[in-house]
Design a protein around this motif. Structure first.
Motif, PDB file in Angstrom:
ATOM      1  N   GLY A 247       0.271  16.064 -10.049  1.00  6.76           N
ATOM      2  CA  GLY A 247       0.286  15.329  -8.819  1.00  6.76           C
ATOM      3  C   GLY A 247       0.321  13.821  -9.255  1.00  6.76           C
ATOM      4  N   GLU A 248       0.684  13.345 -10.325  1.00  7.65           N
ATOM      5  CA  GLU A 248       0.537  11.686 -10.598  1.00  7.65           C
ATOM      6  C   GLU A 248       1.922  11.257  -9.579  1.00  7.65           C
ATOM      7  OE1 GLU A 248      -0.422  10.306 -14.511  1.00  7.65           O
ATOM      8  OE2 GLU A 248      -0.837  12.468 -14.857  1.00  7.65           O
ATOM      9  N   ILE A 249       3.013  12.001  -9.630  1.00  4.47           N
ATOM     10  CA  ILE A 249       3.819  11.463  -8.719  1.00  4.47           C
ATOM     11  C   ILE A 249       3.887  12.474  -7.661  1.00  4.47           C
ATOM     12  CG2 ILE A 249       6.565  11.327  -8.365  1.00  4.47           C
ATOM     13  CD1 ILE A 249       6.819  10.685 -11.459  1.00  4.47           C
ATOM     14  N   PRO A 250       3.649  12.070  -6.475  1.00  2.00           N
ATOM     15  CA  PRO A 250       3.551  12.770  -5.262  1.00  2.00           C
ATOM     16  C   PRO A 250       4.980  13.324  -4.907  1.00  2.00           C
ATOM     17  CG  PRO A 250       2.930  10.500  -4.721  1.00  2.00           C
ATOM     18  CD  PRO A 250       3.273  10.426  -6.298  1.00  2.00           C
ATOM     19  N   THR A 251       4.750  14.767  -4.578  1.00  2.00           N
ATOM     20  CA  THR A 251       6.245  15.062  -4.209  1.00  2.00           C
ATOM     21  C   THR A 251       6.219  15.993  -3.044  1.00  2.00           C
ATOM     22  OG1 THR A 251       5.532  17.114  -5.428  1.00  2.00           O
ATOM     23  CG2 THR A 251       6.861  15.399  -6.727  1.00  2.00           C
ATOM     24  N   ASP A 252       7.415  16.183  -2.403  1.00  2.00           N
ATOM     25  CA  ASP A 252       7.633  17.146  -1.301  1.00  2.00           C
ATOM     26  C   ASP A 252       8.560  18.126  -1.893  1.00  2.00           C
ATOM     27  OD1 ASP A 252       9.893  15.534  -0.980  1.00  2.00           O
ATOM     28  OD2 ASP A 252       8.978  14.588   0.580  1.00  2.00           O
ATOM     29  N   GLU A 253       9.054  18.971  -0.960  1.00  2.00           N
ATOM     30  CA  GLU A 253      10.270  20.024  -1.149  1.00  2.00           C
ATOM     31  C   GLU A 253      11.520  19.368  -1.650  1.00  2.00           C
ATOM     32  OE1 GLU A 253      11.139  22.789   1.688  1.00  2.00           O
ATOM     33  OE2 GLU A 253       9.020  23.322   1.633  1.00  2.00           O
TER      34      GLU A 253
ATOM     35  N   LEU B 157      16.498  10.420  -7.947  1.00  2.00           N
ATOM     36  CA  LEU B 157      15.234  10.939  -7.954  1.00  2.00           C
ATOM     37  C   LEU B 157      14.080   9.809  -7.811  1.00  2.00           C
ATOM     38  CD1 LEU B 157      15.526  12.889 -11.622  1.00  2.00           C
ATOM     39  CD2 LEU B 157      15.314  13.944  -9.435  1.00  2.00           C
ATOM     40  N   ARG B 158      13.003  10.435  -7.115  1.00  2.00           N
ATOM     41  CA  ARG B 158      11.698   9.592  -6.976  1.00  2.00           C
ATOM     42  C   ARG B 158      10.813   9.802  -8.103  1.00  2.00           C
ATOM     43  NH1 ARG B 158       7.313   9.878  -3.034  1.00  2.00           N
ATOM     44  NH2 ARG B 158       8.266  11.780  -1.874  1.00  2.00           N
ATOM     45  N   LEU B 159      10.748   8.750  -8.811  1.00  2.00           N
ATOM     46  CA  LEU B 159       9.864   8.910  -9.836  1.00  2.00           C
ATOM     47  C   LEU B 159       8.630   8.144  -9.891  1.00  2.00           C
ATOM     48  CD1 LEU B 159      12.946   8.547 -12.331  1.00  2.00           C
ATOM     49  CD2 LEU B 159      11.986  10.646 -11.680  1.00  2.00           C
ATOM     50  N   GLY B 160       8.031   8.088  -8.652  1.00  2.00           N
ATOM     51  CA  GLY B 160       6.822   7.503  -8.625  1.00  2.00           C
ATOM     52  C   GLY B 160       6.463   7.393  -7.332  1.00  2.00           C
ATOM     53  N   THR B 161       5.462   6.590  -6.904  1.00  2.00           N
ATOM     54  CA  THR B 161       4.780   6.669  -5.474  1.00  2.00           C
ATOM     55  C   THR B 161       5.439   5.787  -4.595  1.00  2.00           C
ATOM     56  OG1 THR B 161       2.713   6.769  -6.777  1.00  2.00           O
ATOM     57  CG2 THR B 161       2.540   6.195  -4.403  1.00  2.00           C
ATOM     58  N   ARG B 162       5.615   6.056  -3.466  1.00  2.00           N
ATOM     59  CA  ARG B 162       6.436   5.262  -2.493  1.00  2.00           C
ATOM     60  C   ARG B 162       5.311   4.441  -1.785  1.00  2.00           C
ATOM     61  NH1 ARG B 162       9.671   9.287   0.504  1.00  2.00           N
ATOM     62  NH2 ARG B 162      11.314   9.146  -1.056  1.00  2.00           N
ATOM     63  N   VAL B 163       5.930   2.968  -1.842  1.00  2.00           N
ATOM     64  CA  VAL B 163       4.939   2.095  -1.344  1.00  2.00           C
ATOM     65  C   VAL B 163       5.676   1.187  -0.325  1.00  2.00           C
ATOM     66  CG1 VAL B 163       3.477   1.863  -3.530  1.00  2.00           C
ATOM     67  CG2 VAL B 163       5.352   0.276  -3.388  1.00  2.00           C
ATOM     68  N   SER B 164       4.976   0.487   0.454  1.00  2.00           N
ATOM     69  CA  SER B 164       5.611  -0.495   1.368  1.00  2.00           C
ATOM     70  C   SER B 164       4.784  -1.724   1.474  1.00  2.00           C
ATOM     71  CB  SER B 164       5.571   0.037   2.789  1.00  2.00           C
ATOM     72  OG  SER B 164       6.234   1.460   2.767  1.00  2.00           O
TER      73      SER B 164
ATOM     74  N   GLU C   9       0.941  -1.260  -0.013  1.00  2.00           N
ATOM     75  CA  GLU C   9      -0.029   0.048  -0.029  1.00  2.00           C
ATOM     76  C   GLU C   9       0.813   1.097  -0.095  1.00  2.00           C
ATOM     77  OE1 GLU C   9      -3.512   0.309   0.916  1.00  2.00           O
ATOM     78  OE2 GLU C   9      -3.908  -1.443   1.950  1.00  2.00           O
ATOM     79  N   ALA C  10       0.338   2.429  -0.090  1.00  2.00           N
ATOM     80  CA  ALA C  10       0.893   3.618   0.043  1.00  2.00           C
ATOM     81  C   ALA C  10       1.738   3.768   1.219  1.00  2.00           C
ATOM     82  CB  ALA C  10       0.011   4.867  -0.237  1.00  2.00           C
ATOM     83  N   THR C  11       2.955   4.035   1.264  1.00  2.00           N
ATOM     84  CA  THR C  11       3.922   4.219   2.438  1.00  2.00           C
ATOM     85  C   THR C  11       3.274   5.134   3.711  1.00  2.00           C
ATOM     86  OG1 THR C  11       5.840   3.824   1.284  1.00  2.00           O
ATOM     87  CG2 THR C  11       6.000   4.773   3.341  1.00  2.00           C
ATOM     88  N   GLU C  12       2.484   6.299   2.898  1.00  2.00           N
ATOM     89  CA  GLU C  12       1.937   7.307   3.603  1.00  2.00           C
ATOM     90  C   GLU C  12       0.856   6.632   4.329  1.00  2.00           C
ATOM     91  OE1 GLU C  12       2.645  10.138   4.206  1.00  2.00           O
ATOM     92  OE2 GLU C  12       0.938  11.154   4.949  1.00  2.00           O
ATOM     93  N   LEU C  13       0.143   5.553   3.889  1.00  2.00           N
ATOM     94  CA  LEU C  13      -1.167   5.042   4.729  1.00  2.00           C
ATOM     95  C   LEU C  13      -0.314   4.215   6.157  1.00  2.00           C
ATOM     96  CD1 LEU C  13      -3.853   3.874   5.037  1.00  2.00           C
ATOM     97  CD2 LEU C  13      -3.088   1.664   4.008  1.00  2.00           C
TER      98      LEU C  13
ATOM     99  N   LYS D 101      11.801   2.155  10.938  1.00  2.00           N
ATOM    100  CA  LYS D 101      13.060   1.583  10.692  1.00  2.00           C
ATOM    101  C   LYS D 101      12.602   0.130   9.953  1.00  2.00           C
ATOM    102  CE  LYS D 101      14.731   2.451  15.381  1.00  2.00           C
ATOM    103  NZ  LYS D 101      15.063   1.582  16.761  1.00  2.00           N
ATOM    104  N   GLU D 102      11.618  -0.296   9.837  1.00  2.00           N
ATOM    105  CA  GLU D 102      11.373  -1.885   9.781  1.00  2.00           C
ATOM    106  C   GLU D 102      10.596  -2.124   8.364  1.00  2.00           C
ATOM    107  OE1 GLU D 102       9.560  -3.291  13.230  1.00  2.00           O
ATOM    108  OE2 GLU D 102      11.446  -3.094  14.584  1.00  2.00           O
ATOM    109  N   MET D 103      10.130  -0.980   7.911  1.00  2.00           N
ATOM    110  CA  MET D 103       9.212  -1.163   6.567  1.00  2.00           C
ATOM    111  C   MET D 103       9.960  -1.553   5.372  1.00  2.00           C
ATOM    112  SD  MET D 103       5.779   0.703   6.691  1.00  2.00           S
ATOM    113  CE  MET D 103       6.192   2.334   6.264  1.00  2.00           C
ATOM    114  N   TYR D 104       9.673  -2.390   4.415  1.00  2.00           N
ATOM    115  CA  TYR D 104      10.187  -2.555   3.360  1.00  2.00           C
ATOM    116  C   TYR D 104       9.723  -1.715   2.263  1.00  2.00           C
ATOM    117  CZ  TYR D 104      12.753  -6.818   5.001  1.00  2.00           C
ATOM    118  OH  TYR D 104      13.369  -7.691   5.593  1.00  2.00           O
ATOM    119  N   THR D 105      10.407  -0.611   1.862  1.00  2.00           N
ATOM    120  CA  THR D 105       9.775   0.506   1.116  1.00  2.00           C
ATOM    121  C   THR D 105      10.543   0.638  -0.318  1.00  2.00           C
ATOM    122  OG1 THR D 105       8.941   1.735   2.912  1.00  2.00           O
ATOM    123  CG2 THR D 105       9.104   2.788   1.004  1.00  2.00           C
ATOM    124  N   PHE D 106       9.555   0.824  -1.378  1.00  2.00           N
ATOM    125  CA  PHE D 106      10.205   1.029  -2.764  1.00  2.00           C
ATOM    126  C   PHE D 106       9.671   2.025  -3.601  1.00  2.00           C
ATOM    127  CE2 PHE D 106       7.360  -1.758  -4.914  1.00  2.00           C
ATOM    128  CZ  PHE D 106       6.924  -2.505  -4.033  1.00  2.00           C
ATOM    129  N   VAL D 107      10.151   2.481  -4.449  1.00  2.00           N
ATOM    130  CA  VAL D 107       9.314   3.556  -5.052  1.00  2.00           C
ATOM    131  C   VAL D 107       8.756   2.773  -6.500  1.00  2.00           C
ATOM    132  CG1 VAL D 107       9.641   5.374  -6.886  1.00  2.00           C
ATOM    133  CG2 VAL D 107      10.647   5.432  -4.714  1.00  2.00           C
TER     134      VAL D 107
END
Ligand code: AMP
Length: 443
Positions: free
Chosen positions: A110-116, A159-166, A57-61, A75-81
């Motif tokens: 907004g198709e690729i969520p971004t921050d600063e 570069l983060r070129l997509g959504t971060r999911v975990s 799911e989205a890492t943000e969730l 520390k413990e999540m397996y996260t990828f873009v």
């Protein structure tokens, strides 16, 4: 090349399961199936339906639902873009300006969520590309050309070129997300759901602790927060363990008050003040938690902290009248159902949306990792995930530990023998034998 070296190269690599993961094999898998079948049956008699949320799911969730400050998320999540499909996989340096333009569009829409940080990273990569482009035009004569191209590759890779999911570290956040996404608040309330499946946490592997482990869990969402709901959920859990034949189970319960009201806030303030006074005697983790999450100090298993923790104020003495009444009623409802419990004032859940009832079940034969189930009430979670105010309570059983405990107490099923063995004499009889096997299986 020597003969030895050639041989070494030719030998194909042998693969092993990744650290912290394992294969479940027969005959043990028969026990897993039996446990899962028991869960399907018992939960159905309590009116629960099965939900199968996705594994990632989205890492943000999870950051929101489990808490950004928890070890699990930090520390413990397996996260990828999960890279946007709208971008070409490997742009050449020559086509990078077109590529960056596309990235900028996707950032903007907004198709690729971004921050600063993402914006800054893109700017750095674009500037570097311009530098390299100039060098290319000049025929790459500059001595630093190699370094500059290398830098461009590094900046591009960053570069983060997509959504971060975990990979999901637990499933409660997913169930709440699904409740909101499918408008389940419009169904008759409460909605009772259960799930089973693998979870992923990058923890230090040991007996009863894996990086891919399995949970069987249930959630009740919506409806009132009647104490009977808490008690019936726990009753179901104990019935399930009983039907599995789990030995030496101990149920501990507690109430941690109400976050929105004043009782929990006042208690945490009192606890914090007291912890400040004994800070020097505490270990580094507890010292840090005085600031980040004082309730979690009560979780500490450190030997030398135990006498100090024994002197800390107790939440039971600080509950507001509503929480006190709720807790007393939960205990009464458990007694009504013949569920035996022990009160443990140190049983807490660190996150704000956990409230009132918390519980844990331990079983025998598991050593230090003896918790087979944890659960609690979380009335604020659905709202925190963008849904309407919704009551919620649930639990998660560690299936690996449940199986381990069953095996330790000799409850593992024995390997199944054959019921029938067909032998044939001579090639002519073979067709009859094959048909006989088919007939027998069908029967
Ligand atoms: P939690 O989701 O952390 O409340 O954990 C609920 C239950 O899942 C625990 O009581 C354990 O039985 C089990 N569990 C949690 N983490 C692991 C792990 N890394 N390996 C095996 N079981 C786990």
């Amino acid at each position: 090349m020597s003969e030895g070296a050639v041989k070494k190269e030719e030998k194909p690599r042998k693969f092993q399961a990744i650290r912290g993961t394992r294969d479940l094999l027969p005959p043990e898998t028969a026990l897993w199936s039996r446990v899962e079948q028991t869960a399907h049956e018992v939960f159905a008699t309590f009116g629960y339906g099965e939900i199968r949320p996705p594994i990632f799911e989205a890492t943000e969730l999870f950051a929101r639902g489990v808490g950004g400050d928890t070890d699990i998320v930090s520390k413990e999540m397996y996260t990828f873009v999960d890279r946007s499909e709208k971008l070409e996989p490997d742009p050449s340096i020559g086509s990078m300006n077109v590529f960056f333009q596309k990235v900028r569009e996707l950032f903007k829409s907004g198709e690729i969520p971004t921050d600063e940080q993402d914006e800054a990273a893109l700017k750095i990569a674009e500037d570097q590309w311009k530098k390299v482009d100039d060098l290319l035009e000049g025929g790459l004569k500059s001595e630093s050309a190699g370094t500059e191209i290398y830098k461009l590759v590094l900046f591009y890779d960053a570069l983060r070129l997509g959504t971060r999911v975990s990979l999901r570290p637990e499933a409660t956040a997913s169930v709440c997300r699904a409740y909101i996404e499918h408008n389940m608040q419009q169904l008759p309330q409460p909605v009772k759901l259960y799930y089973m499946g693998p979870m992923f946490r990058r923890e230090r592997p040991q007996k009863g602790r894996y990086r891919q482990f399995y949970q069987i869990g249930a959630e009740i969402l919506g409806g009132p927060d009647a104490p009977a709901i808490d008690a019936e959920l726990i009753e179901m859990l104990m019935t399930f363990f009983d039907k599995c034949g789990l030995q030496g189970t101990e149920l501990s319960i507690n109430s941690i008050g109400h976050a929105a009201d004043n009782c929990r806030r006042d208690y945490v303030a009192k606890l914090k003040a007291k912890l400040e006074k004994v800070k020097d005697k505490l270990g580094a983790d507890s010292q840090r938690r005085i600031e980040t999450n004082p309730l979690r100090v009560l979780d500490s298993k450190l030997e030398h902290e135990q006498p100090i923790i024994a002197t800390l104020p107790r939440i039971a003495d600080n509950l507001c009248d509503d929480c006190k009444t709720h807790y007393a009623a939960v205990k009464h409802e458990l007694e009504l159902r013949g569920v035996i419990y022990r009160e443990n004032w140190r049983l807490v859940r660190g996150l704000d949306y956990y409230m009132r009832t918390t519980f844990e079940i331990t079983a025998q034969g598991l050593g230090s990792q003896n918790a087979v189930c944890g659960g609690g009430r979380y009335d604020g979670l659905v709202e925190l995930l963008g849904g309407p105010p919704t009551k919620g309570i649930g639990f998660a059983i560690g299936e690996d530990r449940l199986i381990l405990s069953l095996q330790e107490s000799g409850k593992a099923p024995v390997a199944q023998g054959r019921d029938v063995y067909i032998a044939w004499m001579g090639e002519n009889a073979r067709a009859t034998a094959v048909r006989a096997a088919k007939t027998l299986r069908n029967a």
